[in-house]
Structure formats: C-alpha cells, structure tokens
Design an enzyme around this catalytic site. Structure first.
Site, PDB file in Angstrom:
ATOM      1  N   SER A 161      52.965  30.584  94.420  1.00 45.52           N
ATOM      2  CA  SER A 161      53.180  32.037  94.414  1.00 45.52           C
ATOM      3  C   SER A 161      53.046  32.529  95.850  1.00 45.52           C
ATOM      4  CB  SER A 161      52.127  32.744  93.546  1.00 45.52           C
ATOM      5  OG  SER A 161      50.882  32.812  94.237  1.00 45.52           O
ATOM      6  N   THR A 212      42.169  28.291  98.391  1.00 45.03           N
ATOM      7  CA  THR A 212      42.289  28.095  96.951  1.00 45.03           C
ATOM      8  C   THR A 212      42.781  26.689  96.624  1.00 45.03           C
ATOM      9  OG1 THR A 212      43.697  28.652  95.065  1.00 45.03           O
ATOM     10  CG2 THR A 212      44.468  29.343  97.207  1.00 45.03           C
ATOM     11  N   LYS A 267      47.733  31.218 101.634  1.00 50.56           N
ATOM     12  CA  LYS A 267      46.613  30.310 101.908  1.00 50.56           C
ATOM     13  C   LYS A 267      47.111  29.039 102.599  1.00 50.56           C
ATOM     14  CE  LYS A 267      43.361  32.794  99.760  1.00 50.56           C
ATOM     15  NZ  LYS A 267      42.120  33.298 100.355  1.00 50.56           N
ATOM     16  N   TYR A 274      50.971  34.692  96.937  1.00 47.85           N
ATOM     17  CA  TYR A 274      49.541  34.646  97.262  1.00 47.85           C
ATOM     18  C   TYR A 274      49.119  33.247  97.707  1.00 47.85           C
ATOM     19  CZ  TYR A 274      44.715  33.461  96.208  1.00 47.85           C
ATOM     20  OH  TYR A 274      43.459  32.924  96.273  1.00 47.85           O
ATOM     21  N   HIS A 275      49.428  32.240  96.903  1.00 39.20           N
ATOM     22  CA  HIS A 275      49.027  30.881  97.268  1.00 39.20           C
ATOM     23  C   HIS A 275      49.657  30.465  98.592  1.00 39.20           C
ATOM     24  CE1 HIS A 275      48.154  30.690  92.849  1.00 39.20           C
ATOM     25  NE2 HIS A 275      47.069  30.163  93.337  1.00 39.20           N
TER      26      HIS A 275
HETATM   27  N1  LIG Z   1      38.087  35.094  92.437  1.00 38.10           N
HETATM   28  C1  LIG Z   1      38.527  33.863  92.327  1.00 38.10           C
HETATM   29  O1  LIG Z   1      38.619  33.277  91.244  1.00 38.10           O
HETATM   30  C2  LIG Z   1      38.920  33.111  93.556  1.00 38.10           C
HETATM   31  C3  LIG Z   1      39.369  31.779  93.432  1.00 38.10           C
HETATM   32  C4  LIG Z   1      39.757  31.071  94.561  1.00 38.10           C
HETATM   33  C5  LIG Z   1      39.710  31.680  95.796  1.00 38.10           C
HETATM   34  N2  LIG Z   1      39.297  32.978  95.916  1.00 38.10           N
HETATM   35  C6  LIG Z   1      39.308  33.588  97.250  1.00 38.10           C
HETATM   36  O2  LIG Z   1      38.058  34.169  97.545  1.00 38.10           O
HETATM   37  C7  LIG Z   1      38.247  35.374  98.288  1.00 38.10           C
HETATM   38  C8  LIG Z   1      37.548  36.515  97.590  1.00 38.10           C
HETATM   39  O3  LIG Z   1      38.091  36.664  96.276  1.00 38.10           O
HETATM   40  P1  LIG Z   1      37.585  37.817  95.322  1.00 38.10           P
HETATM   41  O4  LIG Z   1      37.850  37.386  93.936  1.00 38.10           O
HETATM   42  O5  LIG Z   1      36.233  38.204  95.734  1.00 38.10           O
HETATM   43  O6  LIG Z   1      38.653  38.962  95.681  1.00 38.10           O
HETATM   44  P2  LIG Z   1      38.430  40.563  95.722  1.00 38.10           P
HETATM   45  O7  LIG Z   1      39.801  41.153  95.740  1.00 38.10           O
HETATM   46  O8  LIG Z   1      37.503  40.975  94.659  1.00 38.10           O
HETATM   47  O9  LIG Z   1      37.727  40.772  97.138  1.00 38.10           O
HETATM   48  C9  LIG Z   1      38.415  40.769  98.344  1.00 38.10           C
HETATM   49  C10 LIG Z   1      37.824  41.880  99.205  1.00 38.10           C
HETATM   50  O10 LIG Z   1      38.491  41.870 100.486  1.00 38.10           O
HETATM   51  C11 LIG Z   1      38.817  43.200 100.836  1.00 38.10           C
HETATM   52  N3  LIG Z   1      39.998  43.146 101.738  1.00 38.10           N
HETATM   53  C12 LIG Z   1      41.256  42.741 101.440  1.00 38.10           C
HETATM   54  N4  LIG Z   1      42.046  42.878 102.518  1.00 38.10           N
HETATM   55  C13 LIG Z   1      41.268  43.359 103.520  1.00 38.10           C
HETATM   56  C14 LIG Z   1      41.535  43.724 104.879  1.00 38.10           C
HETATM   57  N5  LIG Z   1      42.774  43.617 105.417  1.00 38.10           N
HETATM   58  N6  LIG Z   1      40.508  44.198 105.627  1.00 38.10           N
HETATM   59  C15 LIG Z   1      39.259  44.319 105.093  1.00 38.10           C
HETATM   60  N7  LIG Z   1      38.966  44.007 103.818  1.00 38.10           N
HETATM   61  C16 LIG Z   1      39.965  43.530 103.034  1.00 38.10           C
HETATM   62  C17 LIG Z   1      39.070  43.912  99.521  1.00 38.10           C
HETATM   63  O11 LIG Z   1      38.890  45.315  99.630  1.00 38.10           O
HETATM   64  C18 LIG Z   1      38.048  43.260  98.586  1.00 38.10           C
HETATM   65  O12 LIG Z   1      36.833  43.972  98.571  1.00 38.10           O
HETATM   66  C19 LIG Z   1      39.740  35.585  98.399  1.00 38.10           C
HETATM   67  O13 LIG Z   1      40.192  35.159  99.666  1.00 38.10           O
HETATM   68  C20 LIG Z   1      40.308  34.720  97.322  1.00 38.10           C
HETATM   69  O14 LIG Z   1      41.598  34.262  97.640  1.00 38.10           O
HETATM   70  C21 LIG Z   1      38.903  33.694  94.820  1.00 38.10           C
END
Ligand SMILES: NC(=O)c1ccc[n+]([C@@H]2O[C@H](COP(=O)([O-])OP(=O)(O)OC[C@H]3O[C@@H](n4cnc5c(N)ncnc54)[C@H](O)[C@@H]3O)[C@@H](O)[C@H]2O)c1
Ligand SMILES: NC(=O)c1ccc[n+]([C@@H]2O[C@H](COP(=O)([O-])OP(=O)(O)OC[C@H]3O[C@@H](n4cnc5c(N)ncnc54)[C@H](O)[C@@H]3O)[C@@H](O)[C@H]2O)c1
Lengths: 406, 406
Positions: free
Chosen positions: B187, B145, B193, B189-190
C-alpha cells in the site's frame, strides 16, 4: 503521439522535445523553470547563451512550422493542476525529466537536501497518483541514474535493473527470486532516484501503470541535429561546480588554461552517453513500451565507461592542459570498477557516438567558442559531502594554491 | 536520558512516553496532532474517551510528579523549527512514531496518497537532515512495519532486515553480498516505510547517524501499566474502517453483535505484538544502540503470527459472534505464509504476552465497557486499493446484505 515532456526546458528535456517534434509528435513541455531560478541563486549561467523557453519555442515554430506547447507548472507543488492537465490533454506518453539533478547541489546544505527530496519525491509521486486517478493509459518514461547502483564492489556487471538471487527456504532448498538490483546511493540526489524506483515498483504492481525507467550515465555533448539549426535553439551547457559534470568542467578548464582538477585519485569510474544518443534512446524506449501489469522496464542508458583520471588525460592530450589532483569533496571509494550491461538499447538499434570521436568538437565548437563567457571562480566544486570532509577540503594546501591560480 | 518522542500523542507514542517517564527519563513529546484532525475529517473518535494531550500531561504530573514536555510541531512542514529545537535541546535519543500509519487511509483517494507520501517522507528526511546539521549525536529509533516485506513467496523466514545473497562476478565466481531485505510494499503507507529504509541506509553510511529501525507487527491491546493508573491517561482505541486494525474491528463487531467480517478468504497471515511488549521493545532498543558508522540496526518487533480467519474464530469462540466473509478491498494474495525471525528482542529479554492470554481482557475491559460509544456505521472498511476493486466491492450482494444489518 501526444507526448508530455516534463522538465522540457532542461539540458536533456529541450533537445528531446525538438527531436520528437521533428518526428511529428505533438509536444507539450511542462516545466516550473526552477533550474533557471537555481542559476540565479548560484549566480551562474549556462556557457552557451540560452534564450527563454517561450522564445525558443517561437523560433522552432518559425523554422519548422511545428508548435511546442509550453505549460508553467510545478509537479511537486501543484498536484491539482497536474491532474487536471492530464485529464484534459490525455497524453499517450509522458517523459519525466523534472527533478533536481545535481549531486553536489543536493549536498550543499541542509536546505538543499530538504529541497531535493521534497521536490523529486513529490514530483514523481504526484505524477503517478494523477495518472492513476485520471485513468489515462500513458506510457511513463522516467530518467533515473546509473548512480543509484552505488558501484557494486563484487566485481560483477551491473544488470539492467533486476537481479536473480537465491534464498534458502525453511526446508533448506534454494529458491530463485527476482529482485530490484539493491541500490546504495552516494548522495541525496542519487538517493531520490532509489526512492523513485520503489514508487515505480508499487504503481506498476498495484495499478498497472506502464513504466520505463532509464538508468542514465553522465550525458555529455551540447548539440543535437535540431539544436544546431539556429543559434537561439542552442542547448544549455553547465560548467559550475554544482551542475557542471566532470567532463564539462575539464573542457572549460582546458579552454581557460587552468589545470584539469581531478578529485582524489581519479580512480572513480563513471558511465557516459552522448546527448544525441540519449535523445535517441528515449525515442527507442517510447517504441518499446511495457504492457499493463508488466514489471517496470529498466534500461541502462550509457555507452562507455571511463576512469576520471583517464578522461582528464584524454582532454589534456587534446588541449595541452595540465592535470592537478585535489582532495575529494565526496564521500566515495577512491577507485571503483564499473561494468555495465546495456544490451537492450544496442539490440533496439542504438549506434553510439564515442568520446574519442566527439570530444574535439566540444573543445572547439563550444568551450573555445564561448570561453569569453566563463566565470573562472565558479568552476571549482565546493559542496562537501560531510562536515568533516568540508574541513579537510578547506585546509588543503594544494587547494589553496589552486584557488590562487584562478 | 533526555528523550524526544515524535508522535508522542499517538497510540504507540503515548504509552511509550509514560513508560519511559516512569523510568526516570526526561520526555519531550513532539506532535502536530494531525491524528486528532484526521478523526475529525473522518467523523470518528477513539472508542476510549481520550483527553487533550495537554490535559493528559497535567494528570501524569499530578500523579507522578514527572513532567512531560509537549511541543506542537510539524516535522514535515516546519524544518527550521525542528532544527532549532534539536540544536537547543540536544536529546540523547529520538523515538520517531510521527507518520501517517493507516494503509486504508493511505489508499482512500489521490489526496490521501499524496498526503501520506509527502508527510511521511518529509518528516523522516527532515529529521535526519536536522540531526546531521545540528551535529547532535542522538540515537534514532524509528517505527517501521512488517508490511514492507510484502510477505515473500519463497517460503523462507523473514530475517531481521538484511539478507545474504550471492552474485556471480565476471570470472564466474560466486561472491557474497549483504543487502537490505528486498521490499514489496502493498500500500502507499507501506511504501513510505520502504522509502524510509533507503533514507536510513544513506544517512547511516554518509553521516554516521546511529539508527535502529523496528519492523513492527500489528499492535494490539489498549492498556499498559501506566495508562491504567487513571481514567484520563487511557490510550486511544481505533476501530473505524481506516485506522482500526483487523483485531480491533473484530472486538468491536463482537461487542455489538455484528458478524466478524473477514475480507477475502481470511488466509492472510499477519504478525502481532501486544502494546505492553511494544513499549518494552523500545526500551530494549534504546539500551542497545548502534555505534556511529554501523549499519542500521533492524529488529522484527513482533511476537506471534496468525491467519486472519483463525483470529476471527478465536474471537468468535470467546464471544459467540458469527463470522462473515466479504470481498477484499485490498490488492493482495488470497493467502500467505509468514515466518518471521525475532531472536534479537528475545535475546535481550523480551517475554511476550500472547493473544491467547490477553484477548479476553480486551473483550471485557475495553470493547464491552465502551460499547455504548461505538458508531456501527464506521466499522466497515471502505477504502479500495484500485478503481476496479472499488467497483467489485461496491456491487457485492453479501456486502449489501451486511450493510443493511448495520
Ligand atoms: N499501531 C500499529 O499497529 C503499528 C504497527 C506497525 C507500525 N506502527 C508504526 O508506529 C508508529 C506509531 O503508530 P501509531 O499507531 O501510534 O499511530 P498514530 O497515528 O496513533 O500516532 C502517530 C502520531 O504521529 C503524529 N504525526 C503524524 N505526522 C506528524 C508530523 N508530520 N509531525 C508531527 N507529528 C506527526 C500524529 O499526530 C500521531 O499523534 C507509526 O510510524 C506506525 O507506522 C504502528
Ligand atoms: N544530465 C545528466 O548528465 C544526467 C545523467 C543521468 C540522469 N539524468 C536525469 O535526467 C533528467 C534531466 O536532467 P537534466 O540534465 O536535463 O537536468 P536539468 O536540471 O537541466 O532539467 C530538469 C528540468 O526539470 C525542471 N524541474 C525540476 N523540478 C521540477 C518540478 N517540480 N516541476 C516542474 N519542473 C521541474 C527544471 O526546471 C529543469 O528545466 C533528470 O531527472 C536527471 O536526474 C541526467
């Protein structure tokens, strides 16, 4: 003060508990005894005959009248019990030794890598979260390692935690910025200490947790003033290929007339500190706590540096042992300089014991005295850093020759 | 290619799976469905009606003839199964989305902090260890992120991962050193990363794992070319106070005639990217893999930056909604600049969709269309970063007034 010593059954934690108990503090040892279980897993034991923690606490009470409270608790797995304990006992200070601390053990297999990361990160993070959640205002003193620095290649002295750098902004002006010294850990174990640094930075900044992180060198020496008081208060002495640090393994090899085995060229430089000084540093760190909102206070807790081959020669001279060179199971530079700043502890009054003064004691009082307990087959370091290195180390003829010596 | 999409049931992972499947790759989705469980825990649901992963895969097969393989597996808790799966399937590439990704969720309570660190660190580390152990030579693409950078205060542009600094050596000469851009996560979460970055650095260096880390901005937009094909392929749209990003919550507030709630001054600047571009970036990253032994390749995956209050005003203009200012539950600077370098993706051919072009679609096609499914009580952000902030937010009169509006 009421002080919680996490990992207080370990090599550094035990003498620290005794030292602080003697100074009149109320000591609570928290430990899951995992280190004793690892002895069992590896089929090794401390060179020095070590009693159970319960028995050691009993002896100390009999000798001094001071109680050491022992609590069996896993920091990484029992978050709820940890939080409850902190809420009830509200310690004034917490000294955190409770991590898996051997680089070779952390590189032994995938299972050991997974265990080390899981144990160390969760132990440290659970502790921080629980401190915030319970709202106790304890000073956290954590043991980190010199090894996180990854032995910088630019030939500069390693500062105490922070580095001032300059960044060019959009107007082309150079702006100063203070950053955590960038780490380049060389093993999974060392990596967990880099992770800890980021956890500390966050919790100090977001929640005002007061934290001191001690970047410690390799601790040598077995006795402190307190462990000497009774045979059953003796500290552990690890000499096996996983937990035995380079110095301990040289001492043992000398005691059993086995050549001192140097890995690679022996040009690697390491930082050292005597156990008695380590214990004293913790006392000094406790007396110099940061305030809420301060950045993490970082000390380099070491007193001298040596190249591994110079160390081998020093011990060879004292004991008449030979020195042998073996291929290096670690992935690291053949040689490195290591210049470390440690003014902060010196300014607080630390008066170091040098290897030159203290080493003979170790040879005679410890290595020779307990030589009959040595299992020679456990001295070689066998954990290889990568699969390629494992193959190279395995097929090395000198290694084979040496194996047959043992 | 055979591609494993870890977290392929999530907001980014699902459209990525469809996009790559359409391009002819063999897709294996691995997910523990924890995100669906969190919906249940919080008592919220996606604005868009979302089918089970099994049903979505079935529809895609019917429409296109392409199979999407789904495997229920927890990366953080089932190391052995993960390793076995990798050894058997030997994917050419692994895209790793599988982490707990909401900052407010990670700050909700001590339990949520502990869960986020445990889940994210172990998921990433287990994966790395299993890749090394099985000896597969897959390219790992991870989603990081923009938030790790902590919005540097020196007014310099944020580079793509690395920073050149100068260190003075013992002879007083300035020596150049390339370091990972120093992070200051805001945070828990951050913070995870930031921890991931250290894990990647180590495994790339020690084991030659080929890794690309995408420092992504806030992803907006709901549809991609593939999710539009069938009502049951629709992507999730989170609008609740924990998982709904600032833009989604503004859209929903506008759709239900609730004022757009800006936290603090709204001077915070954030980076954004449209979902379609995010999916395309992953395709580009796959085509540009690093070699074994290379440093981790880091891209800034974002296309534009906006201040939160400007965003609110943009949506207010489009929809006629009002803007209201509330106390900020986060611990962060009132305002920050954010200048981000993203030349690498532009050079590879990325042609961004801008908010200005795409936003009206979201208002009409998504927010208005599904407005009847909105639970207004779930829109406010309630997780406070510290206990002190929780008290301030709780007692704020404007907050109370707004609560009564809902
Ligand atoms: N959505 C955003 O705006 C955004 C921005 C920056 C970075 N990201 C990064 O992109 C990635 C995906 O984000 P997203 O918005 O699709 O999130 P999301 O929560 O919709 O999807 C994450 C998926 O991973 C699965 N998961 C979590 N822990 C797991 C584990 N231990 N084993 C197996 N599966 C697991 C969850 O069930 C979910 O389906 C994340 O790493 C997030 O940090 C997202
Ligand atoms: N010994 C050294 O040379 C040296 C050098 C630098 C830094 N350090 C650091 O100092 C600290 C102490 O080192 P040591 O040599 O005393 O190690 P040690 O292994 O002898 O002691 C660690 C103790 O922590 C306990 N422990 C581990 N995980 C735990 C958990 N999850 N819950 C509760 N207890 C747990 C173990 O049972 C053990 O008693 C470590 O963090 C180590 O990294 C040691």
């Amino acid at each position: 003060m009421k002080i919680a010593v996490l990992g207080g059954d370990g090599f550094c934690g035990w003498p620290t508990s005794l030292h602080l108990s003697e100074q009149g503090h109320e000591i609570h040892i928290i430990d899951n005894l995992s280190r004793r279980w690892i002895d069992t897993e590896l089929g090794v034991q401390s060179l020095t005959p070590m009693d159970s923690i319960q028995e050691r606490c009993r002896i100390w009470k009999t000798l001094t009248g001071n109680e050491l409270h022992f609590h069996l608790l896993d920091l990484a797995k029992e978050y709820e019990r940890l939080r409850q304990w902190l809420a009830e006992e509200k310690p004034d200070a917490i000294i955190h030794f409770a991590e898996q601390r051997a680089a070779p053990y952390s590189m032994k297999s995938d299972r050991h890598k997974v265990y080390t990361v899981n144990n160390n990160v969760n132990a440290t993070h659970n502790l921080l979260t629980a401190m915030v959640e319970t709202g106790i205002d304890a000073h956290l003193v954590h043991l980190g390692t010199m090894g996180v620095y990854g032995y910088s290649s630019v030939g500069a002295a390693i500062p105490e935690g922070y580095l001032d750098v300059e960044i060019e902004n959009l107007e082309g002006e150079k702006k100063g910025l203070e950053i955590l010294y960038p780490t380049k850990p060389g093993s999974v174990y060392h990596m967990t200490k880099s992770l800890d640094q980021i956890l500390f930075q966050f919790y100090a900044q977001n929640d005002g947790v007061r934290i001191t992180d001690l970047h410690q060198g390799i601790v040598w020496g077995t006795h402190t003033d307190q462990t000497r008081r009774h045979e059953q208060l003796i500290n552990r002495f690890d000499y096996d290929g996983d937990y035995g640090t380079v110095l301990n393994r040289f001492l043992i090899q000398a005691a059993i007339d086995y050549p001192l085995t140097v890995h690679g060229t022996g040009g690697q430089t390491r930082a050292f500190i005597h156990l008695q000084d380590s214990v004293r540093c913790i006392e000094l760190a406790l007396s110099d706590a940061p305030k809420a909102g301060d950045r993490v206070k970082i000390f380099n807790q070491m007193t001298e540096t040596h190249r591994v081959r110079d160390l081998a020669e020093m011990i060879a001279r004292m004991t008449g042992a030979k020195v042998a060179y073996l291929p290096n199971p670690r992935k690291e530079a053949e040689a490195n300089d290591l210049i470390v700043r440690n003014e902060q502890f010196l300014a607080l009054g630390l008066d170091p014991t040098t290897l030159q003064e203290g080493l003979l004691d170790e040879v005679v009082e410890v290595a020779k005295k307990y030589a009959h307990r040595i299992d020679r087959s456990r001295v070689p370091a066998v954990s290889a850093w990568t699969k390629d290195i494992a193959k190279r180390v395995e097929t090395d003829p000198e290694g084979k020759r040496l194996k047959s010596v043992s």
